[in-house]
Design an enzyme around this catalytic site. Structure first.
Site, PDB file in Angstrom:
ATOM      1  N   LYS A  68       0.842  -1.208   0.000  1.00 34.78           N
ATOM      2  CA  LYS A  68       0.000   0.000   0.000  1.00 34.78           C
ATOM      3  C   LYS A  68       0.866   1.243   0.000  1.00 34.78           C
ATOM      4  O   LYS A  68       0.593   2.215  -0.694  1.00 34.78           O
ATOM      5  CB  LYS A  68      -0.888   0.016   1.254  1.00 34.78           C
ATOM      6  CG  LYS A  68      -2.086  -0.891   1.166  1.00 34.78           C
ATOM      7  CD  LYS A  68      -2.816  -0.911   2.485  1.00 34.78           C
ATOM      8  CE  LYS A  68      -3.742  -2.106   2.560  1.00 34.78           C
ATOM      9  NZ  LYS A  68      -4.100  -2.489   3.910  1.00 34.78           N
ATOM     10  N   GLN A 107      -5.980  -2.381   9.862  1.00 36.60           N
ATOM     11  CA  GLN A 107      -5.436  -3.536   9.129  1.00 36.60           C
ATOM     12  C   GLN A 107      -5.883  -4.819   9.844  1.00 36.60           C
ATOM     13  O   GLN A 107      -5.702  -4.952  11.058  1.00 36.60           O
ATOM     14  CB  GLN A 107      -3.902  -3.429   9.100  1.00 36.60           C
ATOM     15  CG  GLN A 107      -3.208  -4.488   8.295  1.00 36.60           C
ATOM     16  CD  GLN A 107      -3.452  -4.368   6.784  1.00 36.60           C
ATOM     17  OE1 GLN A 107      -3.412  -3.295   6.215  1.00 36.60           O
ATOM     18  NE2 GLN A 107      -3.740  -5.490   6.151  1.00 36.60           N
ATOM     19  N   ASP A 154     -12.559   1.721   4.085  1.00 28.49           N
ATOM     20  CA  ASP A 154     -12.854   0.308   3.807  1.00 28.49           C
ATOM     21  C   ASP A 154     -14.348   0.028   3.691  1.00 28.49           C
ATOM     22  O   ASP A 154     -14.755  -1.101   3.440  1.00 28.49           O
ATOM     23  CB  ASP A 154     -12.289  -0.578   4.928  1.00 28.49           C
ATOM     24  CG  ASP A 154     -10.863  -1.003   4.646  1.00 28.49           C
ATOM     25  OD1 ASP A 154     -10.457  -0.959   3.475  1.00 28.49           O
ATOM     26  OD2 ASP A 154     -10.158  -1.373   5.603  1.00 28.49           O
TER      27      ASP A 154
END
Ligand code: NDP
Length: 282
Positions: free
Chosen positions: A52, A96, A119
């Site tokens: 990322k 995460q 997300d």
């Protein structure tokens, strides 16, 4: 032999376009920036974070990683989320996965400001997704739809089977595919006979995390095969699909690696930019 759906090439192409958008935004005073909260030392998470970071830097998006100790308390995590919610420079916040056992993930997700929920996991954003008026999309689902669109694979009226019902892949993908008029079945470990469903499917998306789960005998000739799985087998990264036997029978198929993985990372960056623009009304 089915045509390869080249996710890596599409992700690279989309990243070039996104970089231009980000350059334009920066000239207007908007610098998209997102924060990742990583708890503990999960080795796969470390790899994802690196990927990322590389993509964000390439596109010109700011990424900050908050590394928390494996034994961090729920209270400390919630305090960090509250701080990031208040920070005007932060456009996106993500936790995460996986998180350690002492963390109540749902409670933590509920605390993220939906406007920064990159997300799409907060209850209000999940609700919007199913209602069809969302402003952010989960990265993997977004990437899969982008790939199907790119190869002009229409979803209307198609029989789609998704293997896996997780909140980050299976469920949101089902919502977005329903919106595109597909008939969607979601399979899981308690599904008694996968074959019954997969044999009839025009499109199969496998997100189970089990190598060689999808075999040639399970698909109908000409099916479109999207492999989301990332598994380690004999020191190699493989998907859920037995590629060698399935590819000759499929019309289109994604490789692993080089399929959905790169698109997921690129799509995440697109969501960060979307949230930044939304915040600044651009
Ligand atoms: P989860 O473990 O959260 O979910 C897996 C799902 O698959 C569950 O719903 C489970 O069923 C179902 N499942 C597992 N085995 C079988 C089986 N034999 N038959 C039917 N259903 C099965 O995983 P994630 O959704 O987080 O990830 C799935 C896979 O996708 C992993 O390999 C992960 O690494 C990969 N992934 C890849 C991404 C990418 O960018 N390429 C992004 C995200 C994930 P049940 O609910 O009953 O347990």
């Amino acid at each position: 032999m089915g045509q390869i759906l080249d996710g890596k090439a599409l992700a690279d192409f989309k990243a070039v376009k996104l970089k231009l958008t980000v350059e334009k935004l920066r000239k207007q005073g908007t610098r998209p920036c997102f924060c990742v909260i990583n708890i503990g030392e999960d080795p796969s998470s470390k790899i994802y974070l690196k990927t990322k970071k590389r993509r964000a830097a390439e596109i010109g998006i700011g990424q900050k990683v908050y590394q928390l100790k494996a034994d961090v308390s729920q209270v400390e995590l919630l305090a960090l989320i509250a701080k990031l919610n208040r920070d005007d420079k932060v456009d996106g916040i993500m936790i995460q996965l996986p998180v350690p056992e002492q963390i109540n993930l749902n409670e933590a997700l509920e605390q993220i400001d939906p406007a920064k929920d990159v997300d799409c996991l907060t209850p209000s954003n999940v609700g919007r997704l199913w209602r069809g008026d969302h402003f952010v999309e989960p990265a993997t689902a977004h990437g899969i739809l982008a790939l199907l669109d790119h190869y002009r694979i229409n979803l209307r009226g198609k029989n789609v089977v998704i293997i896996g019902r997780s909140s980050i892949v299976g469920k949101p993908l089902a919502a977005l595919m329903l919106e595109r008029d597909a008939t969607v079945s979601i399979l899981h470990l308690q599904t008694s006979n996968l074959f019954e469903y997969t044999k009839r499917a025009d499109i199969i998306v496998s997100a189970a995390g089990q190598a060689k789960l999808v075999t040639a005998a399970m698909i109908k000739p000409g099916a479109v095969i999207i492999d989301v799985g990332i598994n380690r087998l004999d020191k190699q990264v493989v998907g859920d699909v037995d590629f060698a036997s399935v590819a000759p029978k499929a019309s289109y198929i994604t490789p692993v690696p080089g399929g959905i993985g790169p698109l997921t990372v690129e799509s995440l960056m697109e969501q960060v930019v979307k949230l930044a623009r939304r915040k600044d009304g651009r």
